[in-house]
Design an enzyme around this catalytic site. Structure first.
Site, short mmCIF file in Angstrom:
data_model
loop_
_atom_site.label_atom_id
_atom_site.label_comp_id
_atom_site.label_asym_id
_atom_site.label_seq_id
_atom_site.Cartn_x
_atom_site.Cartn_y
_atom_site.Cartn_z
N ASP A 113 0.70 -16.36 1.26
CA ASP A 113 1.94 -15.86 0.64
C ASP A 113 2.36 -14.49 1.19
O ASP A 113 3.53 -14.28 1.53
CB ASP A 113 1.79 -15.76 -0.88
CG ASP A 113 1.91 -17.10 -1.57
OD1 ASP A 113 2.54 -18.01 -1.00
OD2 ASP A 113 1.37 -17.25 -2.69
N LYS B 68 -3.48 -21.19 -8.68
CA LYS B 68 -3.96 -20.42 -7.52
C LYS B 68 -5.27 -19.68 -7.79
O LYS B 68 -6.10 -19.54 -6.90
CB LYS B 68 -2.88 -19.41 -7.07
CG LYS B 68 -1.67 -20.09 -6.45
CD LYS B 68 -0.67 -19.07 -5.92
CE LYS B 68 0.61 -19.75 -5.47
NZ LYS B 68 1.61 -18.80 -4.97
P1 NDP Z 1 3.13 -13.70 -12.43
O1 NDP Z 1 3.41 -14.34 -13.73
O2 NDP Z 1 1.74 -13.66 -11.90
O3 NDP Z 1 3.63 -12.17 -12.49
C1 NDP Z 1 4.85 -11.82 -13.05
C2 NDP Z 1 5.08 -10.33 -12.96
O4 NDP Z 1 6.40 -10.07 -13.48
C3 NDP Z 1 4.11 -9.50 -13.81
O5 NDP Z 1 3.85 -8.30 -13.15
C4 NDP Z 1 4.92 -9.26 -15.08
O6 NDP Z 1 4.56 -8.06 -15.74
C5 NDP Z 1 6.31 -9.08 -14.52
N1 NDP Z 1 7.39 -9.34 -15.48
C6 NDP Z 1 7.63 -10.46 -16.21
N2 NDP Z 1 8.75 -10.32 -16.94
C7 NDP Z 1 9.23 -9.07 -16.69
C8 NDP Z 1 10.37 -8.33 -17.13
N3 NDP Z 1 11.25 -8.86 -18.00
N4 NDP Z 1 10.56 -7.08 -16.66
C9 NDP Z 1 9.68 -6.54 -15.76
N5 NDP Z 1 8.58 -7.20 -15.30
C10 NDP Z 1 8.37 -8.45 -15.76
O7 NDP Z 1 4.13 -14.40 -11.40
P2 NDP Z 1 3.96 -14.54 -9.81
O8 NDP Z 1 3.43 -13.25 -9.30
O9 NDP Z 1 3.25 -15.79 -9.48
O10 NDP Z 1 5.49 -14.76 -9.35
C11 NDP Z 1 6.44 -13.69 -9.39
C12 NDP Z 1 7.75 -14.15 -8.75
O11 NDP Z 1 7.55 -14.42 -7.36
C13 NDP Z 1 8.31 -15.42 -9.37
O12 NDP Z 1 9.72 -15.31 -9.46
C14 NDP Z 1 7.94 -16.50 -8.36
O13 NDP Z 1 8.86 -17.56 -8.38
C15 NDP Z 1 8.02 -15.71 -7.05
N6 NDP Z 1 7.20 -16.26 -5.97
C16 NDP Z 1 7.82 -16.67 -4.82
C17 NDP Z 1 7.11 -17.19 -3.76
C18 NDP Z 1 7.84 -17.61 -2.52
O14 NDP Z 1 7.22 -18.25 -1.66
N7 NDP Z 1 9.10 -17.26 -2.38
C19 NDP Z 1 5.64 -17.33 -3.82
C20 NDP Z 1 5.06 -16.84 -5.05
C21 NDP Z 1 5.84 -16.35 -6.08
P3 NDP Z 1 3.39 -7.99 -16.88
O15 NDP Z 1 2.21 -7.37 -16.24
O16 NDP Z 1 4.00 -7.12 -17.90
O17 NDP Z 1 3.15 -9.36 -17.37
#
Ligand code: NDP
Length: 273
Positions: free
Chosen positions: A100, A65
Protein backbone atom coordinates in the site's frame (compact mmCIF):
# COMPACT_ATOMS: atom_id res chain seq x y z
CA UNK A 1 -3.87 -21.79 -14.82
CA UNK A 2 -2.35 -20.35 -11.64
CA UNK A 3 -4.89 -18.99 -9.17
CA UNK A 4 -4.87 -15.74 -7.23
CA UNK A 5 -7.60 -13.99 -5.24
CA UNK A 6 -8.51 -11.07 -3.04
CA UNK A 7 -10.03 -11.76 0.38
CA UNK A 8 -12.24 -9.22 2.14
CA UNK A 9 -15.61 -8.63 3.77
CA UNK A 10 -17.38 -7.01 1.98
CA UNK A 11 -15.70 -7.79 -1.34
CA UNK A 12 -18.27 -7.39 -4.13
CA UNK A 13 -17.12 -3.79 -4.75
CA UNK A 14 -13.47 -4.80 -5.28
CA UNK A 15 -11.75 -3.58 -8.43
CA UNK A 16 -8.79 -5.95 -7.90
CA UNK A 17 -10.10 -8.75 -10.19
CA UNK A 18 -10.48 -6.22 -13.04
CA UNK A 19 -7.04 -4.71 -12.40
CA UNK A 20 -5.22 -8.06 -12.24
CA UNK A 21 -7.04 -9.43 -15.31
CA UNK A 22 -5.78 -6.37 -17.21
CA UNK A 23 -2.23 -6.84 -15.89
CA UNK A 24 -2.27 -10.53 -16.87
CA UNK A 25 -3.49 -9.81 -20.41
CA UNK A 26 -0.95 -7.02 -20.85
CA UNK A 27 2.04 -9.12 -19.70
CA UNK A 28 0.90 -12.40 -21.33
CA UNK A 29 0.62 -14.21 -18.00
CA UNK A 30 -1.80 -17.13 -17.68
CA UNK A 31 -3.56 -16.73 -14.36
CA UNK A 32 -6.99 -16.39 -12.79
CA UNK A 33 -7.90 -13.87 -10.10
CA UNK A 34 -11.13 -14.01 -8.12
CA UNK A 35 -12.80 -12.12 -5.27
CA UNK A 36 -13.48 -14.25 -2.19
CA UNK A 37 -15.86 -13.17 0.57
CA UNK A 38 -14.34 -14.55 3.79
CA UNK A 39 -16.58 -14.83 6.86
CA UNK A 40 -15.58 -12.31 9.55
CA UNK A 41 -14.54 -15.19 11.81
CA UNK A 42 -13.22 -17.40 9.03
CA UNK A 43 -10.39 -15.60 7.25
CA UNK A 44 -7.62 -18.10 8.10
CA UNK A 45 -9.79 -21.06 7.08
CA UNK A 46 -10.73 -19.40 3.78
CA UNK A 47 -7.07 -18.73 2.99
CA UNK A 48 -6.09 -22.31 3.93
CA UNK A 49 -8.81 -23.71 1.67
CA UNK A 50 -7.72 -21.54 -1.26
CA UNK A 51 -4.08 -22.49 -0.75
CA UNK A 52 -4.93 -26.21 -0.55
CA UNK A 53 -6.84 -25.86 -3.82
CA UNK A 54 -3.67 -24.60 -5.54
CA UNK A 55 -3.82 -20.84 -4.86
CA UNK A 56 -0.44 -19.18 -5.50
CA UNK A 57 -1.03 -15.84 -3.85
CA UNK A 58 -3.64 -13.39 -2.62
CA UNK A 59 -4.45 -9.83 -1.78
CA UNK A 60 -6.11 -8.98 1.50
CA UNK A 61 -8.38 -6.05 2.19
CA UNK A 62 -10.62 -4.68 4.94
CA UNK A 63 -10.97 -5.99 7.64
CA UNK A 64 -8.35 -8.74 7.44
CA UNK A 65 -4.97 -7.02 6.94
CA UNK A 66 -3.88 -7.38 10.58
CA UNK A 67 -5.06 -10.99 10.74
CA UNK A 68 -3.13 -11.69 7.53
CA UNK A 69 -0.03 -10.23 9.20
CA UNK A 70 -0.37 -12.78 12.03
CA UNK A 71 -0.92 -15.64 9.57
CA UNK A 72 2.43 -15.26 7.80
CA UNK A 73 5.56 -17.30 8.53
CA UNK A 74 7.76 -14.69 6.83
CA UNK A 75 7.32 -10.94 6.34
CA UNK A 76 8.99 -8.34 4.16
CA UNK A 77 10.48 -5.49 6.17
CA UNK A 78 7.79 -3.08 4.94
CA UNK A 79 5.04 -5.47 6.08
CA UNK A 80 6.75 -5.78 9.44
CA UNK A 81 6.82 -1.98 9.73
CA UNK A 82 3.19 -1.66 8.63
CA UNK A 83 1.93 -4.30 11.07
CA UNK A 84 -0.46 -5.31 8.31
CA UNK A 85 -0.31 -7.43 5.17
CA UNK A 86 -2.15 -6.83 1.89
CA UNK A 87 -0.26 -9.36 -0.24
CA UNK A 88 0.33 -13.06 0.42
CA UNK A 89 2.70 -15.33 -1.51
CA UNK A 90 2.09 -19.06 -1.09
CA UNK A 91 5.16 -21.27 -1.43
CA UNK A 92 6.50 -23.78 1.08
CA UNK A 93 5.40 -21.18 3.63
CA UNK A 94 3.35 -17.97 3.56
CA UNK A 95 5.22 -14.74 2.84
CA UNK A 96 3.46 -11.48 3.69
CA UNK A 97 4.10 -8.10 2.09
CA UNK A 98 2.47 -4.70 2.30
CA UNK A 99 2.41 -2.82 -1.00
CA UNK A 100 0.00 0.00 0.00
CA UNK A 101 2.66 2.54 1.02
CA UNK A 102 4.81 1.87 -2.04
CA UNK A 103 1.70 2.25 -4.21
CA UNK A 104 0.91 5.60 -2.62
CA UNK A 105 4.45 6.82 -3.16
CA UNK A 106 4.54 5.73 -6.81
CA UNK A 107 1.21 7.45 -7.47
CA UNK A 108 2.38 10.73 -5.96
CA UNK A 109 5.90 10.77 -7.37
CA UNK A 110 5.48 9.07 -10.77
CA UNK A 111 1.82 9.41 -11.84
CA UNK A 112 1.34 12.89 -10.36
CA UNK A 113 4.97 13.95 -10.83
CA UNK A 114 5.24 15.44 -7.34
CA UNK A 115 8.53 15.18 -5.49
CA UNK A 116 8.34 14.90 -1.70
CA UNK A 117 12.02 15.61 -1.14
CA UNK A 118 12.54 18.66 1.05
CA UNK A 119 8.82 19.49 1.07
CA UNK A 120 6.50 19.98 4.06
CA UNK A 121 4.34 16.87 4.35
CA UNK A 122 1.22 16.38 6.48
CA UNK A 123 -0.44 12.99 6.98
CA UNK A 124 -3.99 13.06 8.37
CA UNK A 125 -5.05 9.98 10.36
CA UNK A 126 -3.19 7.20 12.13
CA UNK A 127 -5.10 4.07 11.10
CA UNK A 128 -3.91 1.08 9.09
CA UNK A 129 -3.31 2.96 5.83
CA UNK A 130 -1.35 5.74 7.56
CA UNK A 131 0.81 3.20 9.37
CA UNK A 132 1.70 1.42 6.11
CA UNK A 133 2.58 4.73 4.47
CA UNK A 134 5.00 6.03 7.10
CA UNK A 135 8.19 4.22 6.11
CA UNK A 136 7.81 4.75 2.33
CA UNK A 137 7.00 8.44 2.89
CA UNK A 138 10.04 8.90 5.14
CA UNK A 139 12.20 7.23 2.48
CA UNK A 140 11.14 10.04 0.10
CA UNK A 141 12.96 12.48 2.43
CA UNK A 142 10.37 15.20 3.15
CA UNK A 143 11.82 18.36 4.67
CA UNK A 144 9.28 18.25 7.48
CA UNK A 145 6.83 15.46 8.26
CA UNK A 146 3.81 15.88 10.55
CA UNK A 147 1.08 13.35 11.34
CA UNK A 148 -2.12 14.27 13.19
CA UNK A 149 -4.96 12.18 14.55
CA UNK A 150 -8.02 12.80 16.73
CA UNK A 151 -6.24 10.71 19.36
CA UNK A 152 -2.68 12.07 19.05
CA UNK A 153 -1.22 9.34 21.26
CA UNK A 154 -1.95 6.82 18.49
CA UNK A 155 0.01 8.98 16.02
CA UNK A 156 2.87 9.34 18.53
CA UNK A 157 3.07 5.57 18.93
CA UNK A 158 3.27 5.03 15.16
CA UNK A 159 5.93 7.74 14.82
CA UNK A 160 8.01 6.09 17.54
CA UNK A 161 7.93 2.87 15.53
CA UNK A 162 9.72 4.54 12.60
CA UNK A 163 11.99 6.86 14.61
CA UNK A 164 15.07 5.04 13.30
CA UNK A 165 14.08 6.06 9.75
CA UNK A 166 13.42 9.74 10.39
CA UNK A 167 11.42 12.23 12.41
CA UNK A 168 7.64 12.43 12.28
CA UNK A 169 6.17 15.18 14.50
CA UNK A 170 2.72 14.32 15.86
CA UNK A 171 -0.28 16.06 17.38
CA UNK A 172 -4.01 16.56 16.96
CA UNK A 173 -5.90 18.70 14.45
CA UNK A 174 -5.87 21.77 16.75
CA UNK A 175 -2.04 21.78 16.61
CA UNK A 176 -2.19 22.62 12.90
CA UNK A 177 -3.20 26.26 13.43
CA UNK A 178 -0.72 28.63 11.81
CA UNK A 179 1.13 25.90 9.87
CA UNK A 180 1.28 25.38 6.11
CA UNK A 181 2.19 22.32 4.06
CA UNK A 182 3.13 21.50 0.46
CA UNK A 183 1.61 18.01 0.44
CA UNK A 184 -1.35 16.93 2.58
CA UNK A 185 -2.42 13.29 2.48
CA UNK A 186 -5.78 12.25 3.89
CA UNK A 187 -5.57 8.77 5.41
CA UNK A 188 -8.64 9.20 7.62
CA UNK A 189 -11.95 7.52 6.96
CA UNK A 190 -13.83 10.77 7.75
CA UNK A 191 -15.32 10.97 4.24
CA UNK A 192 -17.04 7.63 4.76
CA UNK A 193 -19.20 9.24 7.44
CA UNK A 194 -19.59 12.43 5.40
CA UNK A 195 -17.44 14.46 7.80
CA UNK A 196 -15.25 17.41 6.84
CA UNK A 197 -11.87 17.57 8.57
CA UNK A 198 -11.16 20.46 10.98
CA UNK A 199 -8.32 22.03 8.99
CA UNK A 200 -7.31 25.64 9.75
CA UNK A 201 -7.26 28.34 7.05
CA UNK A 202 -3.94 28.78 5.27
CA UNK A 203 -2.84 25.18 5.72
CA UNK A 204 -2.45 24.58 1.96
CA UNK A 205 0.71 26.36 0.78
CA UNK A 206 0.70 27.91 -2.71
CA UNK A 207 1.12 25.13 -5.30
CA UNK A 208 0.29 22.41 -2.76
CA UNK A 209 -1.05 18.90 -3.42
CA UNK A 210 -4.06 17.49 -1.55
CA UNK A 211 -4.10 13.68 -1.83
CA UNK A 212 -7.06 11.62 -0.64
CA UNK A 213 -6.44 7.89 -0.21
CA UNK A 214 -10.17 7.41 -0.70
CA UNK A 215 -11.61 7.39 -4.22
CA UNK A 216 -15.00 7.42 -5.83
CA UNK A 217 -17.01 8.96 -8.60
CA UNK A 218 -15.86 12.55 -9.06
CA UNK A 219 -14.35 14.70 -6.37
CA UNK A 220 -14.12 13.24 -2.84
CA UNK A 221 -15.23 15.26 0.18
CA UNK A 222 -11.61 15.97 1.12
CA UNK A 223 -10.72 17.04 -2.43
CA UNK A 224 -13.66 19.46 -2.44
CA UNK A 225 -12.59 20.87 0.93
CA UNK A 226 -8.99 21.21 -0.32
CA UNK A 227 -10.17 23.01 -3.49
CA UNK A 228 -12.16 25.49 -1.40
CA UNK A 229 -9.13 26.01 0.85
CA UNK A 230 -6.81 26.76 -2.08
CA UNK A 231 -4.93 23.50 -2.80
CA UNK A 232 -3.59 23.81 -6.35
CA UNK A 233 -3.60 20.07 -7.10
CA UNK A 234 -6.09 17.48 -5.89
CA UNK A 235 -5.98 13.71 -6.37
CA UNK A 236 -7.88 10.69 -5.09
CA UNK A 237 -6.54 7.23 -4.21
CA UNK A 238 -7.46 5.36 -7.41
CA UNK A 239 -3.84 5.56 -8.58
CA UNK A 240 -2.66 4.19 -5.23
CA UNK A 241 -5.04 1.26 -5.66
CA UNK A 242 -3.66 0.42 -9.12
CA UNK A 243 -0.04 0.92 -8.05
CA UNK A 244 -0.31 -1.31 -4.96
CA UNK A 245 -1.83 -3.97 -7.22
CA UNK A 246 1.09 -3.62 -9.66
CA UNK A 247 3.57 -4.09 -6.79
CA UNK A 248 1.77 -7.29 -5.76
CA UNK A 249 1.64 -8.55 -9.36
CA UNK A 250 5.38 -7.95 -9.76
CA UNK A 251 6.06 -9.89 -6.57
CA UNK A 252 4.00 -12.87 -7.74
CA UNK A 253 4.92 -12.92 -11.43
CA UNK A 254 8.32 -11.23 -11.57
CA UNK A 255 7.11 -8.82 -14.25
CA UNK A 256 5.96 -5.23 -13.70
CA UNK A 257 2.78 -4.27 -15.56
CA UNK A 258 2.09 -0.85 -17.07
CA UNK A 259 -0.30 0.94 -14.75
CA UNK A 260 -1.21 4.02 -16.83
CA UNK A 261 -3.68 2.38 -19.26
CA UNK A 262 -5.36 0.41 -16.46
CA UNK A 263 -5.73 3.53 -14.33
CA UNK A 264 -7.16 5.47 -17.27
CA UNK A 265 -9.78 2.75 -17.94
CA UNK A 266 -10.80 2.53 -14.28
CA UNK A 267 -11.15 6.30 -14.18
CA UNK A 268 -13.38 6.19 -17.28
CA UNK A 269 -15.54 3.47 -15.72
CA UNK A 270 -15.91 5.45 -12.49
CA UNK A 271 -16.86 8.70 -14.20
CA UNK A 272 -19.26 6.95 -16.61
CA UNK A 273 -21.30 5.55 -13.69
P1 NDP B 1 -8.70 2.88 9.64
O1 NDP B 1 -10.07 2.64 10.13
O2 NDP B 1 -7.60 1.96 10.03
O3 NDP B 1 -8.23 4.36 10.10
C1 NDP B 1 -9.08 5.45 10.00
C2 NDP B 1 -8.39 6.71 10.49
O4 NDP B 1 -9.31 7.80 10.27
C3 NDP B 1 -8.08 6.70 11.98
O5 NDP B 1 -6.89 7.40 12.20
C4 NDP B 1 -9.27 7.47 12.57
O6 NDP B 1 -8.95 8.15 13.77
C5 NDP B 1 -9.49 8.51 11.49
N1 NDP B 1 -10.85 9.09 11.49
C6 NDP B 1 -12.04 8.44 11.37
N2 NDP B 1 -13.06 9.32 11.34
C7 NDP B 1 -12.51 10.56 11.47
C8 NDP B 1 -13.04 11.89 11.51
N3 NDP B 1 -14.35 12.12 11.41
N4 NDP B 1 -12.18 12.93 11.63
C9 NDP B 1 -10.82 12.70 11.71
N5 NDP B 1 -10.27 11.46 11.67
C10 NDP B 1 -11.10 10.41 11.56
O7 NDP B 1 -8.83 2.99 8.05
P2 NDP B 1 -7.70 2.72 6.95
O8 NDP B 1 -6.43 3.30 7.45
O9 NDP B 1 -7.73 1.31 6.53
O10 NDP B 1 -8.27 3.57 5.70
C11 NDP B 1 -8.25 4.99 5.70
C12 NDP B 1 -8.70 5.51 4.33
O11 NDP B 1 -7.76 5.12 3.33
C13 NDP B 1 -10.06 4.96 3.90
O12 NDP B 1 -10.79 6.00 3.25
C14 NDP B 1 -9.69 3.88 2.89
O13 NDP B 1 -10.70 3.70 1.93
C15 NDP B 1 -8.43 4.47 2.27
N6 NDP B 1 -7.52 3.47 1.69
C16 NDP B 1 -7.24 3.54 0.36
C17 NDP B 1 -6.39 2.64 -0.25
C18 NDP B 1 -6.10 2.77 -1.71
O14 NDP B 1 -5.50 1.85 -2.28
N7 NDP B 1 -6.47 3.87 -2.34
C19 NDP B 1 -5.75 1.55 0.53
C20 NDP B 1 -6.08 1.57 1.93
C21 NDP B 1 -6.95 2.50 2.47
P3 NDP B 1 -9.12 7.46 15.25
O15 NDP B 1 -7.76 7.10 15.70
O16 NDP B 1 -9.71 8.55 16.03
O17 NDP B 1 -10.02 6.30 15.10
Amino acid sequence: MERYAVFGNPIAHSKSPTIHARFAAQTGQSLSYEAILAPLDGFAAAVAEFRAAGGRGANVTVPFKEEAFRLCQRLTSRAERAGAVNTLVFGDDILGDNTDGAGLLRDITINLGQSLAGRRLLLLGAGGAARGALAPLLAARPGRFVMVNIFPEIAAKLAAGVADLGEVATGDFADLAGQEFDVIINATSASLSGETLPLPPGIFAPGSLAYDMMYGQGETLFMAQARRMGAALRADGLGMLVEQAAEAFALWRDVRPETAPVLADLRDQLTAK
